[in-house]
Motif scaffolding. Structure first.
Motif, PDB file in Angstrom:
ATOM      1  N   PHE A 196       0.796  -1.221   0.000  1.00 55.88           N
ATOM      2  CA  PHE A 196       0.000   0.000   0.000  1.00 55.88           C
ATOM      3  C   PHE A 196       0.832   1.276   0.000  1.00 55.88           C
ATOM      4  O   PHE A 196       0.316   2.347  -0.304  1.00 55.88           O
ATOM      5  CB  PHE A 196      -0.975  -0.018   1.178  1.00 55.88           C
ATOM      6  N   TYR A 236       1.080   1.822  -3.604  1.00 56.90           N
ATOM      7  CA  TYR A 236      -0.227   2.377  -3.970  1.00 56.90           C
ATOM      8  C   TYR A 236      -0.267   3.865  -3.647  1.00 56.90           C
ATOM      9  O   TYR A 236      -0.660   4.691  -4.466  1.00 56.90           O
ATOM     10  CB  TYR A 236      -1.298   1.649  -3.150  1.00 56.90           C
ATOM     11  N   SER A 272     -10.212  -0.011   5.399  1.00 56.78           N
ATOM     12  CA  SER A 272      -9.144  -0.735   4.698  1.00 56.78           C
ATOM     13  C   SER A 272      -8.354  -1.619   5.656  1.00 56.78           C
ATOM     14  O   SER A 272      -7.969  -2.740   5.308  1.00 56.78           O
ATOM     15  CB  SER A 272      -8.196   0.252   4.007  1.00 56.78           C
ATOM     16  N   TYR A 282      -8.171  -5.672   4.816  1.00 57.60           N
ATOM     17  CA  TYR A 282      -6.931  -6.390   4.530  1.00 57.60           C
ATOM     18  C   TYR A 282      -6.441  -7.213   5.717  1.00 57.60           C
ATOM     19  O   TYR A 282      -5.648  -8.139   5.549  1.00 57.60           O
ATOM     20  CB  TYR A 282      -5.866  -5.428   4.000  1.00 57.60           C
ATOM     21  N   ASN A 297      -8.422   6.953  -1.757  1.00 60.40           N
ATOM     22  CA  ASN A 297      -8.024   5.555  -1.832  1.00 60.40           C
ATOM     23  C   ASN A 297      -6.570   5.347  -1.420  1.00 60.40           C
ATOM     24  O   ASN A 297      -6.243   4.382  -0.723  1.00 60.40           O
ATOM     25  CB  ASN A 297      -8.238   5.040  -3.256  1.00 60.40           C
ATOM     26  N   ASN A 323      -6.025   3.578   1.944  1.00 60.40           N
ATOM     27  CA  ASN A 323      -5.489   2.225   1.817  1.00 60.40           C
ATOM     28  C   ASN A 323      -4.240   1.997   2.639  1.00 60.40           C
ATOM     29  O   ASN A 323      -3.802   0.849   2.786  1.00 60.40           O
ATOM     30  CB  ASN A 323      -5.205   1.896   0.341  1.00 60.40           C
ATOM     31  N   GLY A 335      -4.483  -0.562   4.980  1.00 56.66           N
ATOM     32  CA  GLY A 335      -4.115  -1.909   4.560  1.00 56.66           C
ATOM     33  C   GLY A 335      -2.682  -2.259   4.926  1.00 56.66           C
ATOM     34  O   GLY A 335      -2.321  -3.434   4.946  1.00 56.66           O
TER      35      GLY A 335
END
Length: 433
Positions: free
Chosen positions: A61, A64, A254, A258, A372, A376, A379
């Motif tokens: 992440f 990400y 998140s 996860y 996001n 995230n 996560g």
């Protein structure tokens, strides 16, 4: 007459778009969390501790986070067809290359690169849906797209467990076969996306002329009426306080998602069952959550209410995590994990209906990606903390309490923001005419 055109158009674009993007997300989610099943044997083969596994699973992440906003900006400029195809091809190649991890450093590097490669896929699809579906239909459509994640867990769990049984075939470990074989569909679908996906309604030659005209006019009218109509630049998407607030709320959901995707197989495994049994048991909670999510999001669309649909779902997931932490038997554990899955799955569609209700254009691209990417990071926080606490205490209990606390915080923050009208829902009749 308008109503008839609307029904025809929505039915046609739903059947054209939604099953296909569900398939894409199905494959994406398998490649993102199959590390949870690989770890059932990979951990021993490579000598990984729970901390290494949790950190490596979560470092995905950070890739990400760093690449998501620029990825979504590029998608908005070059079109979803070309960019989603690129995303899928690169993540498929890197996911398959996970089979050649040799130790801690290569594990961390490959997980980071996988996150960087996949950055932009999920927010890109959310943005893509905002091009095609009016706001009052979006939570329901988003719920079908997001149903691919629990469906992926339900079907992918026994498949991943079965692939682990290929241990020793052609000199490869079972987890190596799992990475290679589960990466192939992403590469194939990357090519399919390039030829199948349509960037915008204006280019939809598969719609009749009256259907295309209605859809283009409806989406233009909606974009013109959004609250931040004068501020649709990139910086407004990044700096909007609603965007940052929703990112913090998404952080908790998140962490919960996860935690389940990566650690649930390990939590079930500690009760002394085989890897194949883990695969089938791990499929039960997401199967139930799919139905709950669709019903919950439809209710959210029908009432036009988003805030309490997010709050109640987050609290349900938190309660499930607390119960799972104290569960001693298999029935109680699976029931608790089912409640966690239901809560997390139900929170996401109404939450994702909020940003596209007040942002459009470049601001929507950056705003959705910001939510996001920051969100995230949960996560990373959830799985990494669970791994660290597991190594320190020998138990999953403290880690599950930690993630439950994050979900309660998400619920509280959603309530506070609603009182200041920071995350106000889109009225159900916003486009009525």
């Amino acid at each position: 007459m308008n109503k008839d055109i609307e029904r025809r158009t929505l039915r046609k674009i739903t059947w054209r778009i939604v099953p296909f993007i569900m398939l894409l997300y199905f494959i994406a989610y398998i490649d993102r969390v199959n590390i949870g099943f690989a770890a059932l044997t990979m951990k021993q083969d490579l000598g990984f501790s729970a901390s290494i596994l949790g950190f490596g699973a979560g470092i995905f992440f950070w890739g990400y986070f760093l690449f998501e906003v620029p990825s979504n900006v590029i998608l908005h400029k070059v079109g979803a067809r070309m960019w989603i195809a690129r995303v899928m091809l690169t993540w498929g190649i890197i996911s398959g290359a996970m089979a050649f991890v040799q130790g801690t450093t290569s594990f961390y590097v490959m997980r980071f690169l996988l996150g960087a490669a996949e950055a932009g896929f999920f927010p890109g699809i959310i943005l893509y849906l905002s091009y095609w579906f009016p706001a009052r239909h979006r939570a329901g459509v988003t719920s079908f797209f997001m149903a691919a994640a629990p469906i992926s867990t339900a079907l992918g769990s026994p498949i991943s467990a079965a692939l682990l049984e290929m241990n020793g075939v052609m000199g490869l470990r079972g987890w190596q076969w799992m990475f290679v074989l589960e990466a192939i569909p992403a590469v194939i679908l990357g090519v399919v996306v390039f030829f199948y996906m349509t960037d915008k309604p204006e280019k939809a030659t598969w719609l009749k002329e009256d259907e295309r005209t209605w859809l283009v006019n409806a989406m233009n009218e909606e974009a013109a009426g959004k609250a931040d109509g004068a501020k649709h630049g990139i910086l407004s998407g990044l700096a909007n306080p609603r965007v940052l607030a929703l990112a913090l709320i998404y952080f908790g959901t998140s962490a919960g998602l996860y935690t389940m995707g990566i650690w649930a197989p390990q939590i079930i495994k500690q009760l002394g069952v085989s890897s194949m049994t883990v695969g089938f048991l791990n499929a039960i909670p997401p199967i139930v959550s799919v139905a709950a999510m669709i019903l919950w999001s439809r209710h959210s669309d029908r009432t036009g209410e988003r805030t309490w649909h997010v709050i109640l779902a987050c609290l349900a997931a938190a309660i499930g995590l607390v119960v799972a932490a104290g569960a001693n038997g298999m029935v109680g554990l699976i029931a608790a994990l089912t409640l966690v899955n239901i809560g997390i799955s139900c929170a996401k569609p109404p939450l994702w209906s909020m940003p596209t209700g007040f942002l459009s254009g470049a601001a929507a691209a950056t705003g959705i990606a910001t939510i996001n990417s920051i969100g995230n990071l949960g996560g990373f926080a959830g799985p990494a903390m669970i791994g660290w606490i597991k190594d320190q205490t020998g138990s999953f209990t403290g880690g599950l309490y930690f993630v439950a606390g994050l979900l309660v915080l998400s619920a509280v923050l959603t309530l506070v923001l609603s009182r200041f009208k920071v995350a106000a829902p889109v009225p159900a009749n916003a486009l009525a005419h």
